[in-house]
Write a protein that holds these residues in place. Structure first.
Motif, mmCIF file in Angstrom:
data_model
loop_
_atom_site.group_PDB
_atom_site.id
_atom_site.type_symbol
_atom_site.label_atom_id
_atom_site.label_comp_id
_atom_site.label_asym_id
_atom_site.label_seq_id
_atom_site.Cartn_x
_atom_site.Cartn_y
_atom_site.Cartn_z
ATOM 1 N N UNK A 178 0.873 -1.092 0.116
ATOM 2 C CA UNK A 178 -0.038 0.434 0.632
ATOM 3 C C UNK A 178 1.213 1.718 -0.271
ATOM 4 N N UNK A 179 2.105 1.146 0.591
ATOM 5 C CA UNK A 179 3.077 2.309 0.831
ATOM 6 C C UNK A 179 3.171 2.486 -0.599
ATOM 7 N N UNK A 180 3.967 0.933 -1.473
ATOM 8 C CA UNK A 180 4.512 1.500 -2.633
ATOM 9 C C UNK A 180 3.473 2.294 -3.786
ATOM 10 N N UNK A 181 1.974 1.476 -3.415
ATOM 11 C CA UNK A 181 1.221 2.324 -4.338
ATOM 12 C C UNK A 181 1.230 4.193 -4.161
ATOM 13 N N UNK A 182 1.100 4.226 -3.093
ATOM 14 C CA UNK A 182 0.692 5.096 -2.902
ATOM 15 C C UNK A 182 2.001 6.616 -2.895
ATOM 16 N N UNK A 183 3.229 5.721 -2.600
ATOM 17 C CA UNK A 183 4.517 6.830 -3.374
ATOM 18 C C UNK A 183 4.153 6.385 -4.624
ATOM 19 N N UNK A 184 3.902 5.478 -5.610
ATOM 20 C CA UNK A 184 3.730 6.070 -6.929
ATOM 21 C C UNK A 184 3.112 6.447 -7.643
ATOM 22 N N UNK A 185 1.420 7.173 -6.562
ATOM 23 C CA UNK A 185 0.854 7.658 -6.901
ATOM 24 C C UNK A 185 -0.271 7.331 -7.042
ATOM 25 N N UNK A 186 -0.762 5.801 -7.256
ATOM 26 C CA UNK A 186 -1.900 4.825 -7.417
ATOM 27 C C UNK A 186 -3.042 4.551 -6.571
ATOM 28 N N UNK A 187 -4.066 5.129 -6.873
ATOM 29 C CA UNK A 187 -4.971 4.430 -5.826
ATOM 30 C C UNK A 187 -5.213 3.462 -5.629
ATOM 31 N N UNK A 188 -5.390 2.645 -4.208
ATOM 32 C CA UNK A 188 -5.183 1.335 -3.950
ATOM 33 C C UNK A 188 -6.623 0.895 -3.860
ATOM 34 N N UNK A 189 -7.979 1.484 -4.591
ATOM 35 C CA UNK A 189 -9.374 0.796 -4.493
ATOM 36 C C UNK A 189 -9.481 0.495 -6.433
ATOM 37 N N UNK A 190 -7.944 1.253 -6.480
ATOM 38 C CA UNK A 190 -8.460 0.468 -8.519
ATOM 39 C C UNK A 190 -8.087 -0.614 -8.354
ATOM 40 N N UNK A 191 -8.614 -1.330 -10.021
ATOM 41 C CA UNK A 191 -8.579 -2.481 -9.734
ATOM 42 C C UNK A 191 -7.428 -3.627 -10.315
#
Length: 263
Positions: free
Chosen positions: A39-52
């Motif tokens: 989740x931290x990694x996705x957030x650092x890359x500007x990716x929303x965790x709710x995306x499929x």
């Protein structure tokens, strides 16, 4: 500093307690840390965790990180999980009409393998015969390297190791951390010479120091590229999960791939 010490003592005690308990107590903790790390990694890359597509990444991290399931189902192989994730992420670029770009798919795939594999080998190490010993050996070598690099660097460090990535790290500190990690490995060999030879212990200490410091630099380079100080704020004074486990994620797979825990 006071907050940092309190957080470190409390979190460290909880972690060691679950490591000693083993079983699904420890595996469950590692799974939770893996998911938070992704989740931290996705957030650092500007990716929303709710995306499929990101949710599929979470599923892949869980399947990669787990050494086994708590019921009578067999886990899919690493090859199957990574191929299916790759296929899903590549397909997402098509179905989203390139709103999900190839670069985003590639970064999320890399993160799933990076985080999932690291925590997988931590769990595998605990499941070995004498798993507490092997886990403690690896962790203590990593921590000795970190502490040694910090204190030796503060005391005598003058030559910058890689100032463009981590300006406070020095070559003297890195060498000090390496020596102390090897010494810790040798102490473990002295305490349990029937399980661990001195040469093997020195190699584990050396690997933990070199790969661990490289793992730290990788995370530092990545955060500097993204323009952030910490990967998260889960641990007050310490940052996020990835800030605390960057060395672990590299060292545990490597000592297994080199066969250092099975000699």
């Amino acid at each position: 500093m006071g907050q940092r010490i309190v957080t470190g003592v409390v979190a460290g005690a909880a972690f060691i307690g679950l490591l000693l308990a083993g079983g699904w107590y420890y595996t469950g903790l590692l799974l939770l840390l893996a998911l938070i790390g992704y989740w931290e990694y996705a957030r650092l890359n500007g990716q929303r965790w709710t995306r499929l597509d990101v949710l599929f990444g979470f599923a892949a991290v869980a399947l990669i990180a787990l050494p086994k399931l708590p019921f009578e189902w067999e886990l899919p192989s690493f090859e199957a999980v990574t191929w299916v994730l790759m296929f899903i992420l590549l397909s997402a670029t098509v179905f989203s009409k390139n709103r999900i770009q190839l670069e985003h798919a590639s970064v999320m795939f890399l993160g799933a393998v990076y985080v999932g594999t690291g925590f997988h080998y931590m769990a595998v190490t605990r499941d070995l015969e004498h798993g507490i010993f092997w886990s403690a050996l690896t962790f203590f070598c990593i921590w000795a390297s970190d502490a040694g690099a910090y204190f030796v660097g503060k005391a005598i460090g003058k030559t910058k190791l890689w100032p463009s990535i981590s300006p406070n790290k020095t070559i003297e500190g890195a060498l000090g951390g390496l020596v102390i990690a090897v010494v810790v490995g040798l102490v473990f060999a002295y305490c349990q010479s029937e399980w661990l030879g001195y040469g093997q212990a020195a190699l584990i200490g050396l690997t933990a120091a070199v790969a661990g410091q490289l793992g730290d630099l990788v995370q530092s380079a990545y955060k500097r590229f993204r323009g952030v100080k910490d990967s998260g704020q889960l641990l007050p004074g310490h940052g996020g999960v990835l800030d605390r486990t960057d060395s672990w994620l590299i060292v545990f797979p490597l000592v297994h791939l080199l066969g250092l825990l099975t000699m």
